[in-house]
Design an enzyme around this catalytic site. Structure first.
Site, PDB file in Angstrom:
ATOM      1  N   GLU A   1       0.771  -1.593  -0.122  1.00 32.74           N
ATOM      2  CA  GLU A   1      -0.188  -0.230   0.441  1.00 32.74           C
ATOM      3  C   GLU A   1       0.872   1.267  -0.323  1.00 32.74           C
ATOM      4  OE1 GLU A   1      -2.581  -0.518  -0.617  1.00 32.74           O
ATOM      5  OE2 GLU A   1      -3.897  -1.817   0.323  1.00 32.74           O
TER       6      GLU A   1
ATOM      7  N   HIS B   1      -2.402   2.573   8.949  1.00 29.42           N
ATOM      8  CA  HIS B   1      -4.000   1.224   7.896  1.00 29.42           C
ATOM      9  C   HIS B   1      -3.585   0.297   8.539  1.00 29.42           C
ATOM     10  CE1 HIS B   1      -6.178  -0.648   5.046  1.00 29.42           C
ATOM     11  NE2 HIS B   1      -5.108  -1.093   4.900  1.00 29.42           N
TER      12      HIS B   1
ATOM     13  N   HIS C   1      -7.237  -3.395   9.762  1.00 29.74           N
ATOM     14  CA  HIS C   1      -8.037  -3.756   8.452  1.00 29.74           C
ATOM     15  C   HIS C   1      -9.175  -4.120  10.182  1.00 29.74           C
ATOM     16  CE1 HIS C   1      -6.722  -6.022   4.507  1.00 29.74           C
ATOM     17  NE2 HIS C   1      -6.107  -4.641   5.510  1.00 29.74           N
TER      18      HIS C   1
ATOM     19  N   HIS D   1     -12.230  -3.508   2.546  1.00 29.33           N
ATOM     20  CA  HIS D   1     -10.907  -3.305   2.437  1.00 29.33           C
ATOM     21  C   HIS D   1     -10.722  -2.469   4.539  1.00 29.33           C
ATOM     22  CE1 HIS D   1      -6.603  -1.967   1.237  1.00 29.33           C
ATOM     23  NE2 HIS D   1      -6.460  -2.746   2.012  1.00 29.33           N
TER      24      HIS D   1
HETATM   25  P1  13P Z   1       1.242  -5.267   3.461  1.00 31.59           P
HETATM   26  O1  13P Z   1       1.700  -6.401   4.355  1.00 31.59           O
HETATM   27  O2  13P Z   1       1.314  -5.226   1.534  1.00 31.59           O
HETATM   28  O3  13P Z   1       1.442  -4.109   4.020  1.00 31.59           O
HETATM   29  O4  13P Z   1      -0.591  -5.058   2.800  1.00 31.59           O
HETATM   30  C1  13P Z   1      -1.407  -5.552   4.168  1.00 31.59           C
HETATM   31  C2  13P Z   1      -2.490  -4.622   3.610  1.00 31.59           C
HETATM   32  O5  13P Z   1      -3.056  -3.627   4.052  1.00 31.59           O
HETATM   33  C3  13P Z   1      -3.440  -4.986   2.192  1.00 31.59           C
HETATM   34  O6  13P Z   1      -4.091  -3.992   1.804  1.00 31.59           O
END
Ligand code: 13P
Length: 219
Positions: A76, A95, A97, A158
């Site tokens: 990202e 960022h 989830h 996401h």
């Molecule tokens: P990365 O391990 O590449 O940071 O990816 C995780 C992610 O949040 C994809 O949206």
């Protein structure tokens, strides 16, 4: 802070975001501004195995994904870079989830003024960015739009993004965002929320809470 301090701080906050329950596995990523560069977590490495030297470094002027370090940056990196470039007040980006933010984002819902603390994100809502494949320029463009005058947004199907003037500030917002998402989600389950009016939110801003956007020092 030295560059080494920042690298250590990034790893500490990666571990904290999973311990706090706002992320799981390696599905999140963190970046911090360092002069004309950005330090960012490498892709797909479990946080408890990360060493300071594994954190990738990228020029804020770059466009091709070039990086320094032994491991490639987060998939990202594009939206991290574009946010840093277009929002000079942003010093760090988290960022994740998180379950409740992502549940709302799967339903393609923004978070409205269901709690006065929404003000800490710069306005009377937190928008949900339109869906695009992870890691793409299109996702980055959608994120920048959703972040207009805001310090956080959801990402359709996401997750979530929170920004701050430094990493502690961005992390604080990431936790607050998931907290409000959980409260809003629960209110939806018990008959629906009563939202604050524009006037009531104006009173909140007048007290100084989140009168601005990501640059504010509202810890
Ligand atoms: P990365 O391990 O590449 O940071 O990816 C995780 C992610 O949040 C994809 O949206």
């Amino acid at each position: 802070m030295t560059e080494l301090d920042l690298r250590r701080e990034i790893i500490a906050h990666c571990l904290r975001m999973n311990a706090a329950g706002i992320n799981q596995g390696v599905s999140g990523n963190i970046s911090v501004r360092f002069g004309e560069r950005m330090l960012i977590t490498p892709t797909s490495i479990p946080y408890d195995r990360l060493l300071p030297e594994d954190i990738a470094s990228m020029s804020l002027a770059g466009n091709d994904g070039a990086f320094e370090g032994p491991k490639p940056p987060s998939s990202e990196w594009r939206f991290h870079l574009d946010i840093m470039r277009s929002r000079p007040e942003v010093g760090a980006i988290v960022h994740t989830h998180p379950t409740y933010c992502t549940s709302l984002a799967i339903a393609r819902r923004s978070i409205p003024a269901c709690h006065y603390m929404i003000a800490i994100f710069g306005g009377d809502d937190v928008r949900c960015a339109d869906y695009a494949t992870y890691g793409t320029e299109q996702l980055s463009a959608n994120v920048l739009k959703a972040l207009e005058d805001r310090s956080a947004c959801l990402l359709a199907n996401h997750g979530a993004i929170a920004t701050g003037y430094d990493l502690a500030n961005a992390f604080w917002r990431a936790v607050e965002l998931e907290t409000i998402a959980r409260q809003y989600f629960n209110a939806l389950l018990i008959g629906g929320p009563v939202l604050l009016t524009a006037e009531e939110m104006k009173d909140t801003f007048a007290k100084g809470l989140g009168s601005n956007y990501a640059g504010q020092r509202a810890r």
